[in-house]
Design an enzyme around this catalytic site. Structure first.
Site, PDB file in Angstrom:
ATOM      1  N   GLY A  43       3.071  -0.569  -2.110  1.00 13.90           N
ATOM      2  CA  GLY A  43       2.176  -1.323  -1.243  1.00 13.90           C
ATOM      3  C   GLY A  43       1.000  -1.863  -2.031  1.00 13.90           C
ATOM      4  N   GLN A  48      -7.252  -5.050  -3.299  1.00 13.93           N
ATOM      5  CA  GLN A  48      -6.832  -4.460  -4.577  1.00 13.93           C
ATOM      6  C   GLN A  48      -6.626  -5.502  -5.676  1.00 13.93           C
ATOM      7  OE1 GLN A  48      -3.527  -1.945  -2.682  1.00 13.93           O
ATOM      8  NE2 GLN A  48      -4.248  -0.701  -4.402  1.00 13.93           N
ATOM      9  N   CYS A  87      -2.014   5.529  -5.276  1.00 17.31           N
ATOM     10  CA  CYS A  87      -2.571   4.194  -5.038  1.00 17.31           C
ATOM     11  C   CYS A  87      -2.656   3.454  -6.363  1.00 17.31           C
ATOM     12  CB  CYS A  87      -3.964   4.343  -4.422  1.00 17.31           C
ATOM     13  SG  CYS A  87      -4.749   2.781  -4.031  1.00 17.31           S
ATOM     14  N   LEU A  88      -2.230   2.205  -6.378  1.00 15.66           N
ATOM     15  CA  LEU A  88      -2.288   1.425  -7.623  1.00 15.66           C
ATOM     16  C   LEU A  88      -3.728   1.264  -8.118  1.00 15.66           C
ATOM     17  CD1 LEU A  88       0.363  -1.360  -6.859  1.00 15.66           C
ATOM     18  CD2 LEU A  88       0.555   0.456  -8.565  1.00 15.66           C
ATOM     19  N   HIS A 129      -1.613   3.224   4.944  1.00 15.87           N
ATOM     20  CA  HIS A 129      -2.387   3.274   3.698  1.00 15.87           C
ATOM     21  C   HIS A 129      -2.950   1.883   3.360  1.00 15.87           C
ATOM     22  CE1 HIS A 129      -2.855   4.685  -0.685  1.00 15.87           C
ATOM     23  NE2 HIS A 129      -3.049   3.381  -0.744  1.00 15.87           N
ATOM     24  N   GLU A 130      -2.094   0.868   3.466  1.00 18.23           N
ATOM     25  CA  GLU A 130      -2.537  -0.498   3.138  1.00 18.23           C
ATOM     26  C   GLU A 130      -3.535  -1.024   4.166  1.00 18.23           C
ATOM     27  OE1 GLU A 130      -1.949  -1.367   0.194  1.00 18.23           O
ATOM     28  OE2 GLU A 130      -0.497   0.234  -0.036  1.00 18.23           O
ATOM     29  N   HIS A 133      -6.935  -0.035   3.338  1.00 13.94           N
ATOM     30  CA  HIS A 133      -7.557  -0.857   2.285  1.00 13.94           C
ATOM     31  C   HIS A 133      -8.321  -2.043   2.881  1.00 13.94           C
ATOM     32  CE1 HIS A 133      -6.435   0.776  -1.603  1.00 13.94           C
ATOM     33  NE2 HIS A 133      -5.172   0.894  -1.251  1.00 13.94           N
TER      34      HIS A 133
END
Ligand code: NI
Length: 161
Positions: A43, A48, A87-88, A129-130, A133
């Site tokens: 994701g 991000q 998480c990226l 999760h996204e 963000h």
């Protein structure tokens, strides 16, 4: 696209609605899916990549890549589940996070078409999760303070190594 990491204030801002949907967002969505694949993530949200807009892309195993623009979580199950998240933007660390097990989400896709999706399992997990963000919330915020501190220490050590 370059992925911004923990400490970058853009990860902490509330993203703005995309309007109008369509046009350049089809290209942005494609670039986000590519970035997601390059980072071997599942994701990726606008903030991000420094884009403070309400858009994210997800691609979980066994499914197609999906783009969500101006999403609303319209239902969440009472039942909760714990699942390991990473998480990226906080690379190299993972932790168990508790969230609703199932959701219903409404959004627009990269072509500007509205859709509603019911999801469970890892797909529901990554969408939640996204979505966080877009609100400037990171998965570490959902951990107890001792757990968060342990994770952040590990992250800092890893970064220096
Ligand atoms: Ni993330």
């Amino acid at each position: 696209m370059n992925i911004v990491t923990l400490g970058d204030e853009r990860l902490r801002l509330k993203a703005e609605a995309v309007k109008p949907i369509g046009g350049e967002y089809q290209k942005i969505a494609e670039a986000m899916v590519e970035t997601l694949h390059a980072g071997k993530g599942i994701g990726l949200a606008g903030p991000q990549v420094g884009l403070l807009k309400r858009i994210f892309a997800v691609h979980v195993e066994g499914d197609i890549p999906r783009v969500f623009i101006n999403p609303s979580i319209i239902e969440t199950s009472q039942e909760q589940a714990s699942y390991e998240e990473g998480c990226l933007s906080i690379p190299g660390v993972w932790a168990e996070v508790v969230r609703p097990k199932g959701i219903k989400v409404q959004a627009w896709n990269e072509k500007g078409r509205p859709f509603t999706l019911e999801a469970g399992g890892i797909l529901a997990r990554v969408i939640l999760h996204e979505y966080d963000h877009l609100e400037g919330v990171l998965f570490i915020d959902r951990l107890s303070e001792p757990k968060r501190n342990r994770l952040l220490n590990k992250y800092e050590k890893r970064k220096r190594a």
